[in-house]
Design a protein around this motif. Structure first.
Motif, mmCIF file in Angstrom:
data_model
loop_
_atom_site.group_PDB
_atom_site.id
_atom_site.type_symbol
_atom_site.label_atom_id
_atom_site.label_comp_id
_atom_site.label_asym_id
_atom_site.label_seq_id
_atom_site.Cartn_x
_atom_site.Cartn_y
_atom_site.Cartn_z
ATOM 1 N N HIS A 163 0.899 -1.177 0.038
ATOM 2 C CA HIS A 163 0.058 -0.067 0.106
ATOM 3 C C HIS A 163 0.918 1.224 -0.069
ATOM 4 O O HIS A 163 1.920 1.220 0.139
ATOM 5 N N SER A 165 0.712 3.636 2.146
ATOM 6 C CA SER A 165 0.748 3.983 3.600
ATOM 7 C C SER A 165 2.126 4.144 4.221
ATOM 8 O O SER A 165 2.246 5.181 4.981
ATOM 9 N N GLN A 168 3.383 7.596 4.792
ATOM 10 C CA GLN A 168 3.058 8.519 5.899
ATOM 11 C C GLN A 168 4.315 8.614 6.889
ATOM 12 O O GLN A 168 4.718 9.778 7.335
ATOM 13 N N ARG A 189 0.428 -6.890 -4.775
ATOM 14 C CA ARG A 189 -0.024 -7.594 -3.832
ATOM 15 C C ARG A 189 -0.146 -9.115 -4.706
ATOM 16 O O ARG A 189 -0.668 -9.023 -5.971
ATOM 17 N N GLN A 202 -2.459 3.171 -5.901
ATOM 18 C CA GLN A 202 -3.418 3.746 -4.568
ATOM 19 C C GLN A 202 -2.811 5.236 -4.511
ATOM 20 O O GLN A 202 -1.834 5.622 -5.138
ATOM 21 N N GLU A 204 -2.411 7.578 -1.323
ATOM 22 C CA GLU A 204 -2.515 7.875 -0.013
ATOM 23 C C GLU A 204 -2.637 9.622 0.432
ATOM 24 O O GLU A 204 -2.138 10.170 -0.489
ATOM 25 N N THR A 246 -5.057 3.346 12.018
ATOM 26 C CA THR A 246 -5.897 4.646 12.241
ATOM 27 C C THR A 246 -6.769 4.179 13.601
ATOM 28 O O THR A 246 -7.081 2.894 13.833
ATOM 29 N N GLY A 276 -10.605 3.908 2.296
ATOM 30 C CA GLY A 276 -10.553 3.788 3.765
ATOM 31 C C GLY A 276 -9.833 4.759 4.397
ATOM 32 O O GLY A 276 -8.887 5.422 3.646
ATOM 33 N N ALA A 299 -5.911 10.329 7.938
ATOM 34 C CA ALA A 299 -5.102 9.596 6.672
ATOM 35 C C ALA A 299 -6.287 8.985 5.797
ATOM 36 O O ALA A 299 -7.109 8.659 6.375
ATOM 37 N N TRP A 300 -5.949 8.786 4.631
ATOM 38 C CA TRP A 300 -6.846 8.000 4.053
ATOM 39 C C TRP A 300 -6.048 7.259 2.747
ATOM 40 O O TRP A 300 -5.061 7.673 2.419
#
Ligand code: DAH
Length: 347
Positions: A163, A165, A168, A189, A202, A204, A246, A276, A299-300
């Motif tokens: 991802h 993420s 971050q 994946r 994605q 973020e 989160t 998400g 965050a998303w």
């Protein structure tokens, strides 16, 4: 003089010059005879011959200039381009829908004061999992179907990020707060079927500041959805969910109408999950070197390929990565139509 006038090109003109003025030219030979003449005749004869030489030289010069001008005119005529002719059909490249959506997202969030940052595709376990509050034995690791590289001598192994993420924590550790970033990029994946490809995209989002709360999260994502789907109103639903990084966490659905294969965003009574999100977990802030008593944030994470399918009515995910020219011509965008909020995101 007749030969000079008649010369049609450089070579003929040069031949005429040599015939008169060359080493064995007629005029040269006549001049050589001067020496053998009685002095009283010689002077007058010399004047005549010099006059003749001047006239010949002048004529040669003029003729040479005429020939050069004619040659240039002929060349210009033969190389003429008619710029008023219609354009020929040329094969043209197009912008892939994934790139288009990344540009649109960047444009929307840049307008809200976000920076666009990127992180590495080949990631360390620490950033992809541990620093996101997913320790080694955490069950969430199994849910990610991770591609791992071979183990190194020290027992560590790199992976393809599952991802966006990890960026971050990378950002928290490398820049000073406050943070407002969006992070588009490739993610991986070990998963492949009609709706999953091993590589996908994605984006973020992360906001860290003092006094940030869930209201900011809802407002930012609602503004984004309206701008992205180019609608005045969108119905949105924040459903409680769970992500390790989160707390609280939510999944966001947008209202839509399903009519067979057709899908209309912004009206109807059906729901479609699109992202998400949540408030950044205190543990994640700590891994990022921030004091959770001082800094909060939200965050998303959103799937870009799916957004592109939804917005542009593209039915099959796998076609995205087949590089089929006909597909690209059909679903691609004109490279010069850069999406802007003022000019319109899409045409
Ligand atoms: N990283 C999550 C995934 O790939 C998506 C996500 C959920 C990102 C919630 C977030 C978040 O930043 O707050 O499934």
């Amino acid at each position: 003089m007749a030969a000079v006038e008649a010369a049609q090109d450089e070579a003929a003109l040069e031949a005429a010059r040599i015939g008169a003025l060359g080493k064995k030219g007629r005029l040269t030979l006549l001049m050589k005879e001067l020496g053998a003449m009685p002095p009283e005749l010689r002077k007058e004869r010399a004047q005549e011959l010099n006059l003749l030489k001047d006239r010949l030289t002048e004529a040669l010069h003029m003729r040479r200039a005429d020939l050069a001008e004619a040659a240039l005119a002929a060349r210009l005529a033969s190389e003429r381009v008619d710029v008023t002719l219609p354009v020929r059909p040329e094969p043209r490249g197009s912008i892939h829908p994934v790139s288009q959506v990344i540009d649109e997202i960047g444009e929307i969030f840049a307008g809200m004061g976000f920076n666009i940052v990127e992180g590495p595709d080949i990631e360390e376990d620490f950033y992809n999992f541990t620093a996101l509050n997913i320790p080694p034995e955490h069950p969430a690791r199994q849910m990610h179907d991770t591609f791992y590289f071979n183990e190194k001598a020290d027992g560590s192994r790199k992976l393809l990020r599952t991802h966006t993420s990890p960026v971050q924590v990378r950002t928290m550790l490398s820049e000073k707060p406050p943070h407002r970033i969006v992070v588009p990029g490739r993610t991986y994946r070990c998963d492949s079927d009609q709706t999953h490809t091993p590589m996908f995209h994605q984006c973020e989002g992360l906001v860290i500041d003092r006094h940030i709360h869930m209201g900011h999260l809802k407002g930012a994502l609602e503004d984004f959805c309206k701008a992205f789907f180019e609608l005045d109103e969108v119905k949105m639903r924040f459903r409680p969910s769970y992500f390790p990084f989160t707390e609280p966490s939510a999944e966001v659905d947008i209202g839509c109408r399903r009519n067979g294969a057709e899908l209309k965003i912004g009206e109807g009574d059906d729901w479609l999950e699109i992202l998400g999100c949540g408030m950044v977990h205190p543990k994640v802030l700590e891994y990022g070197g921030l004091d959770p008593e001082e800094w909060q944030g939200f965050a998303w994470g959103i799937g870009i390929d799916r957004l592109a399918m939804l917005k542009y009515g593209i039915p099959d995910l796998r076609a995205f990565f087949e590089s089929d020219q006909r597909w690209l011509q059909h679903y691609g965008f004109v490279p010069t139509d850069w999406p802007t909020l003022a000019g319109g995101l899409s045409r």
